[in-house]
Motif scaffolding. Structure first.
Motif, short mmCIF file in Angstrom:
data_model
loop_
_atom_site.label_atom_id
_atom_site.label_comp_id
_atom_site.label_asym_id
_atom_site.label_seq_id
_atom_site.Cartn_x
_atom_site.Cartn_y
_atom_site.Cartn_z
N PHE A 119 -17.64 15.12 43.06
CA PHE A 119 -17.71 16.57 43.24
C PHE A 119 -17.22 17.30 41.99
N TYR A 120 -17.93 18.39 41.65
CA TYR A 120 -17.58 19.24 40.52
C TYR A 120 -17.53 20.69 41.00
N ARG A 121 -16.77 21.50 40.28
CA ARG A 121 -16.69 22.93 40.61
C ARG A 121 -16.60 23.75 39.33
N GLY A 122 -17.08 25.00 39.39
CA GLY A 122 -17.02 25.89 38.24
C GLY A 122 -17.73 27.19 38.54
N LYS A 123 -17.66 28.12 37.58
CA LYS A 123 -18.33 29.40 37.79
C LYS A 123 -19.84 29.28 37.55
N ASN A 124 -20.24 28.24 36.79
CA ASN A 124 -21.66 27.99 36.53
C ASN A 124 -21.82 26.51 36.15
N ILE A 125 -23.04 26.11 35.86
CA ILE A 125 -23.29 24.69 35.59
C ILE A 125 -22.48 24.19 34.40
N ASN A 126 -22.51 24.92 33.32
CA ASN A 126 -21.87 24.42 32.10
C ASN A 126 -20.34 24.43 32.16
N SER A 127 -19.77 25.07 33.18
CA SER A 127 -18.31 25.05 33.30
C SER A 127 -17.84 24.07 34.38
#
Length: 303
Positions: A119-127
Protein backbone atom coordinates in the motif's frame (compact mmCIF):
# COMPACT_ATOMS: atom_id res chain seq x y z
CA UNK A 1 -26.28 -16.70 2.43
CA UNK A 2 -24.08 -18.71 0.06
CA UNK A 3 -24.00 -17.71 -3.63
CA UNK A 4 -22.95 -20.63 -5.92
CA UNK A 5 -21.41 -19.64 -9.25
CA UNK A 6 -23.84 -21.74 -11.30
CA UNK A 7 -26.87 -20.03 -9.70
CA UNK A 8 -25.38 -16.57 -10.28
CA UNK A 9 -24.68 -17.44 -13.94
CA UNK A 10 -28.26 -18.68 -14.40
CA UNK A 11 -29.62 -15.48 -12.85
CA UNK A 12 -27.41 -13.33 -15.09
CA UNK A 13 -28.60 -15.09 -18.23
CA UNK A 14 -32.20 -14.75 -17.09
CA UNK A 15 -31.85 -10.98 -16.62
CA UNK A 16 -30.41 -10.55 -20.16
CA UNK A 17 -29.05 -7.09 -19.41
CA UNK A 18 -27.71 -4.96 -22.24
CA UNK A 19 -23.91 -4.83 -22.30
CA UNK A 20 -21.91 -2.70 -24.76
CA UNK A 21 -18.22 -3.55 -24.78
CA UNK A 22 -15.08 -1.88 -26.07
CA UNK A 23 -11.49 -3.08 -26.16
CA UNK A 24 -8.96 -0.56 -24.86
CA UNK A 25 -5.78 -0.10 -26.87
CA UNK A 26 -2.41 0.70 -25.34
CA UNK A 27 0.89 1.85 -26.81
CA UNK A 28 4.40 2.48 -25.54
CA UNK A 29 4.88 -0.89 -23.80
CA UNK A 30 6.50 -2.89 -26.59
CA UNK A 31 5.17 -6.42 -27.03
CA UNK A 32 3.84 -6.64 -23.48
CA UNK A 33 0.18 -7.05 -22.55
CA UNK A 34 -1.82 -4.50 -20.54
CA UNK A 35 -4.62 -5.94 -18.42
CA UNK A 36 -6.26 -5.82 -14.96
CA UNK A 37 -6.69 -2.08 -15.19
CA UNK A 38 -8.28 0.35 -12.77
CA UNK A 39 -11.19 2.56 -13.68
CA UNK A 40 -10.08 6.04 -14.80
CA UNK A 41 -9.32 8.43 -11.96
CA UNK A 42 -8.11 12.01 -11.61
CA UNK A 43 -4.50 12.84 -10.81
CA UNK A 44 -3.62 16.53 -10.71
CA UNK A 45 -6.46 17.34 -13.09
CA UNK A 46 -5.63 14.63 -15.63
CA UNK A 47 -7.56 11.41 -16.21
CA UNK A 48 -5.34 8.34 -15.85
CA UNK A 49 -5.71 4.55 -15.79
CA UNK A 50 -3.32 2.23 -13.97
CA UNK A 51 -2.64 -1.05 -15.76
CA UNK A 52 -0.70 -4.26 -15.23
CA UNK A 53 1.98 -4.45 -17.95
CA UNK A 54 3.44 -7.91 -18.38
CA UNK A 55 5.10 -10.25 -20.84
CA UNK A 56 3.10 -13.26 -21.95
CA UNK A 57 5.56 -15.74 -20.39
CA UNK A 58 6.13 -14.21 -16.93
CA UNK A 59 4.34 -13.24 -13.71
CA UNK A 60 6.63 -10.26 -13.05
CA UNK A 61 4.96 -7.04 -14.12
CA UNK A 62 4.99 -3.27 -13.84
CA UNK A 63 2.08 -0.98 -13.03
CA UNK A 64 2.12 1.87 -15.53
CA UNK A 65 -0.15 4.93 -15.49
CA UNK A 66 -1.70 5.77 -18.87
CA UNK A 67 -3.45 8.77 -20.39
CA UNK A 68 -5.71 8.68 -23.44
CA UNK A 69 -4.76 10.42 -26.68
CA UNK A 70 -6.83 9.98 -29.85
CA UNK A 71 -8.51 6.85 -28.57
CA UNK A 72 -5.27 5.12 -27.51
CA UNK A 73 -3.83 4.91 -24.00
CA UNK A 74 -0.13 5.76 -23.71
CA UNK A 75 2.22 5.90 -20.71
CA UNK A 76 2.04 9.22 -18.93
CA UNK A 77 5.38 11.01 -19.03
CA UNK A 78 7.34 11.77 -15.86
CA UNK A 79 5.17 9.45 -13.77
CA UNK A 80 6.24 6.77 -11.32
CA UNK A 81 5.92 3.07 -12.15
CA UNK A 82 5.69 0.26 -9.63
CA UNK A 83 6.84 -3.39 -9.80
CA UNK A 84 3.40 -4.75 -8.91
CA UNK A 85 0.43 -6.68 -10.29
CA UNK A 86 -3.28 -5.77 -10.25
CA UNK A 87 -3.33 -2.08 -9.26
CA UNK A 88 -6.13 -0.47 -7.26
CA UNK A 89 -6.84 3.06 -6.06
CA UNK A 90 -9.11 4.76 -3.55
CA UNK A 91 -9.44 8.12 -1.82
CA UNK A 92 -9.11 8.04 1.97
CA UNK A 93 -9.30 11.25 4.00
CA UNK A 94 -8.38 13.28 0.92
CA UNK A 95 -5.30 11.18 0.10
CA UNK A 96 -4.72 8.94 -2.88
CA UNK A 97 -4.28 5.35 -1.67
CA UNK A 98 -2.72 3.07 -4.25
CA UNK A 99 -1.69 -0.54 -4.07
CA UNK A 100 -0.95 -3.74 -5.91
CA UNK A 101 0.43 -7.22 -5.53
CA UNK A 102 4.18 -7.60 -5.08
CA UNK A 103 5.57 -10.90 -6.42
CA UNK A 104 8.99 -12.21 -5.42
CA UNK A 105 10.95 -15.44 -5.41
CA UNK A 106 11.23 -17.62 -2.34
CA UNK A 107 14.83 -16.98 -1.20
CA UNK A 108 15.13 -20.71 -0.44
CA UNK A 109 13.54 -21.94 -3.69
CA UNK A 110 13.79 -19.70 -6.76
CA UNK A 111 11.11 -21.76 -8.55
CA UNK A 112 8.51 -20.80 -5.93
CA UNK A 113 6.86 -17.38 -5.96
CA UNK A 114 5.54 -15.47 -2.95
CA UNK A 115 3.16 -12.52 -3.10
CA UNK A 116 1.70 -9.85 -0.83
CA UNK A 117 -0.29 -6.63 -1.18
CA UNK A 118 1.62 -3.36 -0.79
CA UNK A 119 0.00 0.00 0.00
CA UNK A 120 1.10 3.56 -0.86
CA UNK A 121 -0.35 6.95 0.00
CA UNK A 122 0.18 10.54 -1.16
CA UNK A 123 -1.45 13.65 -2.55
CA UNK A 124 -0.85 12.38 -6.10
CA UNK A 125 0.90 9.56 -7.97
CA UNK A 126 4.38 11.02 -7.90
CA UNK A 127 4.25 11.65 -4.15
CA UNK A 128 3.16 8.11 -3.27
CA UNK A 129 5.14 6.47 -0.46
CA UNK A 130 4.79 2.97 0.96
CA UNK A 131 2.97 2.87 4.30
CA UNK A 132 1.80 -0.72 4.80
CA UNK A 133 2.27 -4.30 3.63
CA UNK A 134 -0.31 -7.07 3.82
CA UNK A 135 0.16 -10.66 4.99
CA UNK A 136 2.18 -13.04 2.86
CA UNK A 137 -0.07 -14.73 0.29
CA UNK A 138 -3.05 -12.34 0.52
CA UNK A 139 -4.47 -10.43 -2.45
CA UNK A 140 -7.69 -8.40 -2.83
CA UNK A 141 -7.33 -6.17 0.22
CA UNK A 142 -9.42 -3.06 -0.43
CA UNK A 143 -10.03 0.14 1.54
CA UNK A 144 -12.94 2.59 1.56
CA UNK A 145 -14.04 5.53 3.71
CA UNK A 146 -17.30 5.93 5.61
CA UNK A 147 -19.06 9.28 5.88
CA UNK A 148 -17.80 9.68 9.45
CA UNK A 149 -14.16 9.12 8.42
CA UNK A 150 -13.89 5.53 9.61
CA UNK A 151 -12.00 3.28 7.19
CA UNK A 152 -13.51 -0.03 6.13
CA UNK A 153 -11.24 -2.80 4.84
CA UNK A 154 -12.08 -5.98 2.98
CA UNK A 155 -9.59 -8.84 3.14
CA UNK A 156 -9.24 -12.20 1.39
CA UNK A 157 -7.43 -14.87 3.39
CA UNK A 158 -6.62 -18.27 1.89
CA UNK A 159 -5.50 -21.57 3.35
CA UNK A 160 -6.49 -22.77 6.79
CA UNK A 161 -8.56 -19.65 7.51
CA UNK A 162 -9.95 -18.87 4.08
CA UNK A 163 -9.81 -22.00 1.94
CA UNK A 164 -9.44 -21.02 -1.70
CA UNK A 165 -10.24 -17.39 -0.82
CA UNK A 166 -13.15 -15.79 1.02
CA UNK A 167 -13.89 -12.26 2.17
CA UNK A 168 -13.09 -10.81 5.57
CA UNK A 169 -13.83 -7.35 6.96
CA UNK A 170 -12.69 -4.95 9.69
CA UNK A 171 -12.45 -1.20 10.25
CA UNK A 172 -9.87 1.25 11.58
CA UNK A 173 -9.82 4.93 12.47
CA UNK A 174 -6.59 5.87 10.65
CA UNK A 175 -4.37 4.58 7.85
CA UNK A 176 -1.57 4.60 10.42
CA UNK A 177 -3.19 1.53 12.02
CA UNK A 178 -2.93 -0.62 8.90
CA UNK A 179 -0.46 -3.52 9.09
CA UNK A 180 -0.16 -7.21 8.20
CA UNK A 181 -1.12 -8.44 11.67
CA UNK A 182 -4.41 -6.54 11.89
CA UNK A 183 -5.30 -7.53 8.31
CA UNK A 184 -4.55 -11.19 9.00
CA UNK A 185 -6.72 -11.12 12.14
CA UNK A 186 -9.80 -9.69 10.37
CA UNK A 187 -13.00 -11.66 11.03
CA UNK A 188 -14.52 -13.50 8.10
CA UNK A 189 -17.82 -12.35 6.62
CA UNK A 190 -20.68 -14.83 7.12
CA UNK A 191 -20.64 -17.69 4.61
CA UNK A 192 -20.93 -16.42 1.03
CA UNK A 193 -18.93 -18.73 -1.33
CA UNK A 194 -18.99 -22.50 -1.74
CA UNK A 195 -15.89 -24.21 -0.33
CA UNK A 196 -14.64 -25.13 -3.81
CA UNK A 197 -15.17 -21.59 -5.18
CA UNK A 198 -13.47 -18.32 -4.29
CA UNK A 199 -13.53 -14.57 -4.81
CA UNK A 200 -12.73 -11.16 -3.41
CA UNK A 201 -13.44 -7.42 -3.45
CA UNK A 202 -11.93 -5.14 -6.11
CA UNK A 203 -13.53 -1.79 -5.18
CA UNK A 204 -15.84 -0.62 -2.40
CA UNK A 205 -18.07 2.42 -2.03
CA UNK A 206 -20.41 4.06 0.46
CA UNK A 207 -23.54 5.58 -1.11
CA UNK A 208 -25.60 8.54 0.09
CA UNK A 209 -27.67 6.26 2.33
CA UNK A 210 -24.51 4.98 4.02
CA UNK A 211 -24.76 1.52 2.45
CA UNK A 212 -21.50 -0.34 1.75
CA UNK A 213 -21.47 -1.49 -1.87
CA UNK A 214 -18.76 -3.59 -3.47
CA UNK A 215 -17.46 -4.60 -6.88
CA UNK A 216 -15.67 -7.93 -6.79
CA UNK A 217 -15.16 -11.25 -8.51
CA UNK A 218 -16.21 -14.84 -8.00
CA UNK A 219 -14.34 -17.77 -9.51
CA UNK A 220 -14.35 -21.53 -9.94
CA UNK A 221 -12.57 -24.40 -11.69
CA UNK A 222 -14.23 -26.70 -14.19
CA UNK A 223 -13.53 -30.44 -14.50
CA UNK A 224 -10.62 -29.78 -16.88
CA UNK A 225 -8.95 -27.35 -14.47
CA UNK A 226 -9.89 -24.22 -16.45
CA UNK A 227 -10.58 -21.08 -14.43
CA UNK A 228 -13.82 -19.12 -14.71
CA UNK A 229 -13.90 -15.57 -13.27
CA UNK A 230 -16.98 -13.33 -13.16
CA UNK A 231 -17.41 -9.69 -12.03
CA UNK A 232 -19.90 -9.40 -9.19
CA UNK A 233 -21.49 -6.69 -7.08
CA UNK A 234 -23.11 -6.91 -3.66
CA UNK A 235 -24.12 -4.95 -0.58
CA UNK A 236 -22.26 -5.59 2.68
CA UNK A 237 -24.14 -4.95 5.93
CA UNK A 238 -21.57 -4.38 8.73
CA UNK A 239 -24.11 -4.53 11.56
CA UNK A 240 -24.83 -8.21 10.81
CA UNK A 241 -21.55 -9.00 8.97
CA UNK A 242 -23.45 -10.27 5.94
CA UNK A 243 -23.34 -9.98 2.15
CA UNK A 244 -26.63 -9.35 0.36
CA UNK A 245 -27.84 -9.20 -3.25
CA UNK A 246 -24.75 -10.66 -4.89
CA UNK A 247 -25.01 -10.86 -8.68
CA UNK A 248 -22.84 -11.29 -11.75
CA UNK A 249 -22.73 -8.12 -13.88
CA UNK A 250 -20.86 -9.35 -16.99
CA UNK A 251 -19.51 -12.54 -18.56
CA UNK A 252 -16.60 -13.29 -20.89
CA UNK A 253 -19.08 -14.13 -23.64
CA UNK A 254 -20.24 -10.49 -23.62
CA UNK A 255 -16.83 -9.48 -24.99
CA UNK A 256 -15.21 -10.21 -28.36
CA UNK A 257 -12.78 -13.10 -28.72
CA UNK A 258 -9.15 -12.21 -28.13
CA UNK A 259 -5.80 -13.33 -26.79
CA UNK A 260 -5.34 -15.25 -23.54
CA UNK A 261 -2.23 -15.65 -21.39
CA UNK A 262 -2.86 -19.40 -21.10
CA UNK A 263 -5.51 -21.82 -22.33
CA UNK A 264 -6.97 -22.20 -18.83
CA UNK A 265 -7.53 -18.42 -18.55
CA UNK A 266 -9.78 -17.84 -21.56
CA UNK A 267 -12.96 -17.44 -19.48
CA UNK A 268 -11.56 -14.83 -17.09
CA UNK A 269 -12.89 -11.33 -16.38
CA UNK A 270 -11.07 -9.59 -13.54
CA UNK A 271 -12.92 -6.57 -12.15
CA UNK A 272 -10.86 -3.39 -12.16
CA UNK A 273 -13.32 -0.66 -11.31
CA UNK A 274 -16.63 1.05 -11.98
CA UNK A 275 -17.28 4.56 -13.24
CA UNK A 276 -20.86 5.73 -12.73
CA UNK A 277 -22.27 7.68 -15.67
CA UNK A 278 -25.58 9.18 -16.74
CA UNK A 279 -28.93 7.50 -17.52
CA UNK A 280 -28.57 4.80 -14.90
CA UNK A 281 -25.47 3.32 -16.52
CA UNK A 282 -21.97 2.45 -15.37
CA UNK A 283 -18.68 1.69 -17.10
CA UNK A 284 -17.07 -1.53 -15.94
CA UNK A 285 -13.31 -1.81 -16.50
CA UNK A 286 -11.93 -5.34 -16.64
CA UNK A 287 -8.92 -7.44 -17.42
CA UNK A 288 -9.84 -10.07 -20.01
CA UNK A 289 -8.21 -13.51 -20.19
CA UNK A 290 -5.10 -12.14 -18.43
CA UNK A 291 -4.03 -10.55 -21.72
CA UNK A 292 -6.32 -7.61 -22.64
CA UNK A 293 -8.19 -4.68 -21.11
CA UNK A 294 -11.79 -3.82 -21.98
CA UNK A 295 -14.63 -1.69 -20.71
CA UNK A 296 -18.34 -2.41 -20.78
CA UNK A 297 -21.29 -0.06 -20.43
CA UNK A 298 -23.81 -1.83 -18.20
CA UNK A 299 -26.86 -0.90 -16.12
CA UNK A 300 -25.72 0.66 -12.85
CA UNK A 301 -25.69 -2.49 -10.68
CA UNK A 302 -26.46 -0.55 -7.50
CA UNK A 303 -29.67 1.13 -8.69
Amino acid sequence: MVYPVNELVTDYKRRQEEVKTEKLYFTGVGEKDVYNITAPFDDDGQTVIAGRVEGRDTEFSEVVFFIEKNGVWEPRENTKMFSLQDPFVSKIKGELVFGGVEVFENPENEKQLFWRTVFYRGKNINSLTKFAVGPLGMKDIRLFEYKDGKIGIFTRPQGEKGGRGIIGYFSIASLDELNAEIIDAAPLVKAHFLNEEWGGVNEAYVNEKGQVLALGHIASFDEEGNRHYYPITFEYVPSINEIRSMKIIAMRSDFPDGDAKRDDLVDVLFSGGLKFIEDGKAELYVGVSDAEAHKAVIPNPFL
